[in-house]
Design a protein around this motif. Structure first.
Motif, PDB file in Angstrom:
ATOM      1  N   SER A  19      96.000  40.668  52.519  1.00  0.00           N
ATOM      2  CA  SER A  19      95.064  41.376  53.400  1.00  0.00           C
ATOM      3  C   SER A  19      93.604  41.044  53.073  1.00  0.00           C
ATOM      4  N   CYS A  20      93.386  39.923  52.360  1.00  0.00           N
ATOM      5  CA  CYS A  20      92.013  39.492  52.092  1.00  0.00           C
ATOM      6  C   CYS A  20      91.296  39.241  53.418  1.00  0.00           C
ATOM      7  N   PRO A  21      90.101  39.831  53.586  1.00  0.00           N
ATOM      8  CA  PRO A  21      89.417  39.697  54.877  1.00  0.00           C
ATOM      9  C   PRO A  21      88.936  38.280  55.190  1.00  0.00           C
ATOM     10  N   VAL A  22      88.908  37.403  54.197  1.00  0.00           N
ATOM     11  CA  VAL A  22      88.426  36.053  54.510  1.00  0.00           C
ATOM     12  C   VAL A  22      89.496  34.970  54.352  1.00  0.00           C
ATOM     13  N   CYS A  23      90.439  35.148  53.390  1.00  0.00           N
ATOM     14  CA  CYS A  23      91.453  34.104  53.222  1.00  0.00           C
ATOM     15  C   CYS A  23      92.873  34.638  53.414  1.00  0.00           C
ATOM     16  N   GLY A  24      92.977  35.883  53.902  1.00  0.00           N
ATOM     17  CA  GLY A  24      94.292  36.488  54.084  1.00  0.00           C
ATOM     18  C   GLY A  24      94.980  36.051  55.366  1.00  0.00           C
TER      19      GLY A  24
ATOM     20  N   VAL B 165      92.983  32.209  44.835  1.00  0.00           N
ATOM     21  CA  VAL B 165      92.411  33.552  44.928  1.00  0.00           C
ATOM     22  C   VAL B 165      90.884  33.494  45.075  1.00  0.00           C
ATOM     23  N   CYS B 166      90.364  34.232  46.053  1.00  0.00           N
ATOM     24  CA  CYS B 166      88.909  34.272  46.231  1.00  0.00           C
ATOM     25  C   CYS B 166      88.381  35.641  45.786  1.00  0.00           C
ATOM     26  N   TYR B 167      87.051  35.752  45.763  1.00  0.00           N
ATOM     27  CA  TYR B 167      86.422  37.002  45.292  1.00  0.00           C
ATOM     28  C   TYR B 167      86.807  38.187  46.177  1.00  0.00           C
ATOM     29  N   ARG B 168      86.936  37.925  47.492  1.00  0.00           N
ATOM     30  CA  ARG B 168      87.307  39.013  48.389  1.00  0.00           C
ATOM     31  C   ARG B 168      88.777  39.410  48.255  1.00  0.00           C
ATOM     32  N   CYS B 169      89.602  38.543  47.661  1.00  0.00           N
ATOM     33  CA  CYS B 169      90.987  38.939  47.386  1.00  0.00           C
ATOM     34  C   CYS B 169      90.974  40.104  46.394  1.00  0.00           C
ATOM     35  N   VAL B 170      90.000  40.098  45.493  1.00  0.00           N
ATOM     36  CA  VAL B 170      89.891  41.138  44.469  1.00  0.00           C
ATOM     37  C   VAL B 170      89.055  42.304  44.981  1.00  0.00           C
TER      38      VAL B 170
HETATM   39 ZN   LIG Z   1      90.718  35.844  49.490  1.00  0.00          ZN
END
Ligand SMILES: [Zn+2]
Lengths: 72, 270
Positions: B242-247, B168-173
């Motif tokens: 739907s994470c914009p960087v790791c999705g 999980v990355c910060y952009r996931c949240v």
């Molecule tokens: Zn992410």
């Protein structure tokens, strides 16, 4: 209906409550500063209004926090 | 690497810890940590990492010490006001522990320099106080497959999570910076100095655990606490499709700089 908000039980006197309403009930002044997780899945902002809660749902309001240092 | 007699003494309380031991201490001493932001979070993190004997500590900050910093940025002292923060922090670290090599970057992290800076490090600590920087660090670490500790504080609240590549990355949240008009006004912001210390210390502990390889990191969970109620809680988090960087369909494929609202109480008063 009873749900869990940020780990605490919360009783709701209506049977139909949307995520948007729950934010208002909990006086979240700036919904833009919150990310909402419902039973472990993130709810997209555009779906706050049409996502309704069910008995025993677990909701987390995760707040945006800056802090530290103005360094980058 | 062999310990000198002095090192065995200096790090004895680590070495006698079963889950650290001589092996763990060696890993700490071979570790390289980059701290971005030598402020409220970076200061306590740097002090504990230096005391622990982390081999190399990199410090990124383009600012000078200001009197308003001293309420929480415990690595800077009164005579340091006006000095570059990285120089002030380097002096303290070197006095505390000559085993540590300190590398300073007297600049702000940007889309053009960050990848080159993080490349040389094993673990990154986000000690910044603004969203554009936090997302930049996240994206750079996702692209560069670098572990990092996210930290955020506001008033009496703190939050932190530890990113590992593939998790999980910060952009996931938080997908992206909140709209500027939603960010609390400076007058409503503020932070209890000790809260910054609590959080920066947790970030340092995560870095040390990462090197030692024991226990469970704050990966795939966000620790949130409120110091007024002194209530701590971890929230489990799954990778966000739907994470914009790791999705599944990333929309962010390269680093970019975002404008940031800057909180300056003196300017607000003018
Ligand atoms: Zn992410």
């Amino acid at each position: 209906m009873k749900v869990k908000v940020n780990g605490n039980d919360q009783a709701l006197d209506k049977s139909e409550v949307s995520v948007a309403e729950l934010l208002a009930i909990n006086s979240v002044e700036m919904p833009d500063m919150v990310s909402v997780q419902l039973n472990g899945e993130f709810v997209k902002k555009e779906n706050y209004v049409n996502t309704y809660l069910n008995e025993a749902d677990e909701i987390d309001f995760l707040y945006f926090m800056g802090g530290g240092r103005r360094s980058a | 690497m062999n310990f000198t007699g002095e090192q065995i003494e200096r790090y004895s309380r680590h070495i006698i810890l079963q889950d650290v031991g001589a092996q763990g201490q060696k890993k700490i001493m071979e570790g390289k940590v980059l701290i971005i932001g030598a402020g409220g979070l970076g200061a306590p993190a740097a002090l504990y990492l230096a005391a622990a004997g982390v081999g190399t500590i990199g410090l990124v900050d383009g600012d000078q010490v200001d009197l308003t910093n001293l309420q929480r940025q415990v690595i800077h002292f009164t005579p340091d006001v006006g000095k570059p923060k990285v120089a002030s922090a380097k002096e303290k670290i070197e006095q505390m522990n000559p085993d540590v090599q300190v590398v300073t970057y007297e600049e702000m992290a940007t889309a053009s320099n960050i990848s080159g800076i993080i490349r040389d490090y094993d673990f990154i600590i986000d000690g910044t106080d603004n969203f554009p920087a936090k997302f930049l660090i996240n994206d750079a670490c996702v692209f560069g497959r670098k572990p990092f500790s996210h930290g955020g504080i506001l008033r009496f609240d703190g939050q932190t999570m530890t990113y590992l590549p593939g998790e999980v990355c910060y952009r996931c949240v938080f997908k992206g910076s909140p709209p500027k008009n939603a960010v609390p006004a400076c007058s409503q912001a503020g932070v209890l100095g000790a809260v910054a210390g609590m959080l920066g210390t947790i970030q340092a502990a995560e870095a040390l655990k990462y090197f030692v390889g024991k226990g469970e990191l704050l990966t795939n969970r966000l620790l949130v606490f409120n110091a007024l109620k002194m209530n701590f809680r971890t929230v489990n988090i799954k990778r966000n499709k739907s994470c914009p960087v790791c999705g599944e369909k990333p929309t962010i494929v390269e680093l970019f700089d975002e404008e940031q609202p800057v909180c300056d109480l003196r300017k607000e008063k003018e």
